[in-house]
Design a protein around this motif. Structure first.
Motif, mmCIF file in Angstrom:
data_model
loop_
_atom_site.group_PDB
_atom_site.id
_atom_site.type_symbol
_atom_site.label_atom_id
_atom_site.label_comp_id
_atom_site.label_asym_id
_atom_site.label_seq_id
_atom_site.Cartn_x
_atom_site.Cartn_y
_atom_site.Cartn_z
ATOM 1 N N MET A 429 79.775 54.938 50.028
ATOM 2 C CA MET A 429 79.759 56.209 50.447
ATOM 3 C C MET A 429 78.537 57.030 49.538
ATOM 4 O O MET A 429 77.676 57.693 50.146
ATOM 5 N N CYS A 430 78.615 56.737 48.363
ATOM 6 C CA CYS A 430 77.655 57.221 47.415
ATOM 7 C C CYS A 430 76.682 56.379 46.494
ATOM 8 O O CYS A 430 75.847 56.707 46.169
ATOM 9 N N GLY A 431 77.188 54.996 46.728
ATOM 10 C CA GLY A 431 76.497 54.162 45.626
ATOM 11 C C GLY A 431 76.137 54.758 44.219
ATOM 12 O O GLY A 431 76.824 55.007 43.547
ATOM 13 N N LYS A 432 74.831 54.474 43.850
ATOM 14 C CA LYS A 432 74.223 54.864 42.752
ATOM 15 C C LYS A 432 74.453 56.397 42.466
ATOM 16 O O LYS A 432 74.432 57.021 41.142
ATOM 17 N N MET A 433 74.649 57.066 43.354
ATOM 18 C CA MET A 433 74.883 58.813 43.407
ATOM 19 C C MET A 433 76.409 58.986 43.150
ATOM 20 O O MET A 433 76.585 60.140 43.302
ATOM 21 N N CYS A 434 77.195 57.982 42.891
ATOM 22 C CA CYS A 434 78.481 58.226 42.661
ATOM 23 C C CYS A 434 78.902 59.299 41.490
ATOM 24 O O CYS A 434 78.440 59.086 40.397
ATOM 25 N N ALA A 435 79.424 60.417 41.733
ATOM 26 C CA ALA A 435 79.639 61.553 40.981
ATOM 27 C C ALA A 435 80.394 60.934 39.694
ATOM 28 O O ALA A 435 80.199 61.277 38.244
ATOM 29 N N VAL A 436 81.429 60.209 39.907
ATOM 30 C CA VAL A 436 82.271 59.686 38.775
ATOM 31 C C VAL A 436 81.414 58.781 37.711
ATOM 32 O O VAL A 436 81.408 58.854 36.721
ATOM 33 N N ARG A 437 80.566 57.807 38.496
ATOM 34 C CA ARG A 437 79.588 57.086 37.446
ATOM 35 C C ARG A 437 78.839 57.852 36.833
ATOM 36 O O ARG A 437 78.332 57.613 35.834
ATOM 37 N N THR A 438 78.056 58.842 37.502
ATOM 38 C CA THR A 438 76.996 59.876 36.870
ATOM 39 C C THR A 438 77.657 60.370 35.532
ATOM 40 O O THR A 438 76.861 60.302 34.670
ATOM 41 N N VAL A 439 78.936 61.065 35.816
ATOM 42 C CA VAL A 439 79.395 61.821 34.581
ATOM 43 C C VAL A 439 79.940 60.743 33.419
ATOM 44 O O VAL A 439 79.815 60.964 32.526
ATOM 45 N N ASN A 440 80.407 59.587 34.102
ATOM 46 C CA ASN A 440 80.786 58.745 33.059
ATOM 47 C C ASN A 440 79.476 58.152 32.045
ATOM 48 O O ASN A 440 79.723 58.138 30.964
ATOM 49 N N LYS A 441 78.360 57.893 32.987
ATOM 50 C CA LYS A 441 77.276 57.450 31.999
ATOM 51 C C LYS A 441 76.743 58.722 31.270
ATOM 52 O O LYS A 441 76.295 58.475 29.892
ATOM 53 N N VAL A 442 76.757 60.081 31.507
ATOM 54 C CA VAL A 442 76.397 60.948 30.646
ATOM 55 C C VAL A 442 77.352 60.987 29.167
ATOM 56 O O VAL A 442 76.895 61.240 28.297
ATOM 57 N N PHE A 443 78.791 60.757 29.518
ATOM 58 C CA PHE A 443 79.496 60.756 28.139
ATOM 59 C C PHE A 443 79.580 59.589 27.418
ATOM 60 O O PHE A 443 79.559 59.492 26.405
ATOM 61 N N GLU A 444 79.050 58.492 28.005
ATOM 62 C CA GLU A 444 78.499 57.270 27.474
ATOM 63 C C GLU A 444 77.293 57.197 26.768
ATOM 64 O O GLU A 444 76.997 56.295 25.959
ATOM 65 N N GLY A 445 76.426 58.335 27.047
ATOM 66 C CA GLY A 445 75.194 58.088 26.641
ATOM 67 C C GLY A 445 74.173 57.117 27.022
ATOM 68 O O GLY A 445 73.237 56.771 26.424
ATOM 69 N N THR A 446 74.396 56.643 28.275
ATOM 70 C CA THR A 446 73.688 55.596 28.768
ATOM 71 C C THR A 446 72.881 56.120 29.906
ATOM 72 O O THR A 446 72.870 57.418 30.335
ATOM 73 N N THR A 447 71.785 55.559 30.451
ATOM 74 C CA THR A 447 70.750 56.064 31.366
ATOM 75 C C THR A 447 71.375 56.074 32.766
ATOM 76 O O THR A 447 72.161 55.426 33.401
ATOM 77 N N ILE A 448 70.878 57.158 33.365
ATOM 78 C CA ILE A 448 71.582 57.613 34.678
ATOM 79 C C ILE A 448 70.499 57.093 35.588
ATOM 80 O O ILE A 448 69.225 57.602 35.642
ATOM 81 N N ASP A 449 70.603 55.825 36.225
ATOM 82 C CA ASP A 449 69.890 55.247 37.051
ATOM 83 C C ASP A 449 69.913 55.861 38.348
ATOM 84 O O ASP A 449 70.897 55.490 39.103
ATOM 85 N N LEU A 450 68.826 56.683 39.044
ATOM 86 C CA LEU A 450 69.088 57.186 40.287
ATOM 87 C C LEU A 450 67.994 56.668 41.161
ATOM 88 O O LEU A 450 67.695 57.179 42.140
ATOM 89 N N ASP A 451 67.457 55.550 40.819
ATOM 90 C CA ASP A 451 66.372 54.732 41.710
ATOM 91 C C ASP A 451 66.905 54.222 43.186
ATOM 92 O O ASP A 451 67.783 53.365 42.858
ATOM 93 N N LEU A 452 66.644 54.925 44.056
ATOM 94 C CA LEU A 452 67.308 54.429 45.378
ATOM 95 C C LEU A 452 66.643 53.445 46.034
ATOM 96 O O LEU A 452 66.945 52.953 47.351
ATOM 97 N N GLU A 453 65.547 53.144 45.595
ATOM 98 C CA GLU A 453 64.886 52.049 46.245
ATOM 99 C C GLU A 453 65.151 50.763 46.121
ATOM 100 O O GLU A 453 65.912 50.301 44.907
#
Length: 453
Positions: A429-453
């Motif tokens: 449904m969301c893939g890399k744009m998964c909201a849960v994944r994005t927020v988790n990465k923010v709190f983990e201090g890791t890179t948010i990779d939104l390269d959709l290609e």
């Protein structure tokens, strides 16, 4: 079968004079093993269950013969989780016992609390006896369906003795609750004829009794000989489920004069059953608009003195044909949150054909969702726990744990795995744009990779 009960001051052997049913023991101040088992499953104090049974607010349908064969006791009523029933059974057009056993397996695997054998063609006793022998779930039946085949007589030639003999056969076979349409007496029929309905009588058992009464000119045998019915129920501790012959089969007939007149009679019969030491449930609608459901539950609890309410849906619209597991789940959630205690599953095949095992699964899951949602609203102990664990698992994208908390883990897992995501831990449904994944990465201090290609 249980061998002992707990007196508030010690142990008393089961079989004490005049104490046979759960209601007998509860009123004597004694906690049976069945009450204790219900209390443990419901996270309630055993005294809470005993008091509820004594007052008639809780029923524990547990035929003494089914207990001997491995019945797991379940409580139905105020303060307990909403129970769910699955209907099955052969018909005259589809007499495939193997399909019915597949439905039994579905009911047991996916969390039903009870099975009603509604077989209505030929000799049904062998299947019923096998069902009681094999399943730990509560078993219910409708003796009126079976009477014609059991007695090998046309409907109009059946006698009161024939009907009582059929009731006894079902009780002897170990059935835990019997739906008996005792409330459709001459007074109710007079009201029905005088006021009229759009769909008349849609209850199968009720229609058979109405036909018998009209042809013979006699009173409903189950009403006229109610004391004998209660004697049979008491002997085996069968819970009587007072059938709603005038339940509405369409929105137009909901909460009308006929339904209300019968409910008044059921209230009278409830007190007589309790006086005889017999546990009671009341059956209800049917079809009913959303805005009428809560009032219907309130009316049942008032007129029937708080007895557990067992409803079919209700279906909140008449035009959802093919999707009536959804219309019924909506009504079931509202009804149970308003105080109904027991939901009968409705399948997508309702009004169309005999359901198959897949229909039963769809109906069962929809009904369990309704029951669970209502339990959360009612504050049933522990009802919210799985939901909170699911939320935590979703936050962590812990898919394996999600299946553990799902009502139907097989379908959930299969749908997810059938459409694999290219990004690990997400779905398509969301893939890399998964909201849960994005927020988790923010709190983990890791890179948010939104390269959709």
């Amino acid at each position: 079968m249980s061998t002992a009960v707990e007196n508030l001051g010690g142990q008393t052997p089961r079989g004490e004079k005049n104490l046979v049913t759960q209601l007998d023991y509860a009123r004597a101040g004694q906690i049976t093993p069945e009450m204790r088992a219900v209390a443990e499953a419901e996270r309630r104090d055993p005294e809470f269950v005993r008091a509820g049974v004594a007052a008639g607010r809780i029923a524990i349908p547990a035929n003494v013969r089914h207990l001997e064969k491995g019945l797991v006791p379940r409580g139905v009523g105020t303060g307990l989780s909403t129970k769910v029933n699955v209907n099955l059974g052969i018909s005259g057009d589809v007499a495939d016992a193997s399909m019915e056993w597949e439905k039994v397996g579905t009911a047991e695997k996916y969390g039903a609390d009870a099975i009603m054998d509604l077989s209505n063609s030929g000799k049904t006793r062998f299947f019923r006896q096998q069902l009681v022998e094999r399943t730990p779930l509560m078993v219910g039946t409708v003796p009126m369906y079976d009477a014609i085949g059991y007695m090998e007589k046309p409907l109009v030639e059946l006698t009161a003795e024939d009907l009582l003999a059929t009731v006894r056969a079902h009780a002897e076979d170990g059935v835990d609750f019997l739906t008996i349409h005792c409330g459709i007496n001459r007074r109710v029929i007079e009201t029905f004829k005088e006021t009229g309905r759009l769909m008349n009588i849609v209850s199968r058992g009720g229609s058979l009794l109405f036909g018998w009464m009209e042809v013979t000119g006699n009173e409903n045998p189950f009403c006229e000989h109610y004391d004998e019915v209660l004697e049979i129920c008491h002997e085996y501790d069968v819970t009587i489920s007072l059938g709603d012959s005038c339940r509405p089969g369409c929105l137009f007939d909901a909460n009308d004069a006929a339904e209300t007149a019968e409910m008044i009679e059921l209230g009278k019969l409830t007190k007589r059953a309790w006086d005889a030491g017999v546990q009671v449930m009341i059956e209800g609608p049917g079809h009913m608009a959303i805005n009428e459901i809560a009032a219907n539950v309130t009316m049942e609890k008032r007129l029937c003195h708080g007895a557990p309410y067992y409803v079919l849906g209700p279906l909140v619209t008449d035009v959802g044909v093919g999707y009536d597991h959804i219309t019924a789940a909506i009504g079931g959630a509202i009804s149970a949150s308003a105080g109904a205690d027991f939901l009968c599953n409705v399948t997508p095949a309702e009004h169309l054909c005999l359901p198959d095992a897949k229909d039963v699964l769809d109906g069962l899951i929809a009904t369990r969702i309704a029951a669970h949602a209502a339990d959360i609203a009612k504050g049933v102990p522990g009802a919210r726990e799985a939901d909170d664990r699911m939320g935590d698992a979703r936050r962590r994208l812990a898919w394996g744990e999600m299946w553990d908390y799902a009502l139907d883990p097989d379908t959930a897992r299969a749908r997810h795995e059938a459409s694999p995501a290219s990004t690990e831990g997400t779905c398509t449904m969301c893939g890399k744009m998964c909201a849960v994944r994005t927020v988790n990465k923010v709190f983990e201090g890791t890179t948010i990779d939104l390269d959709l290609e």
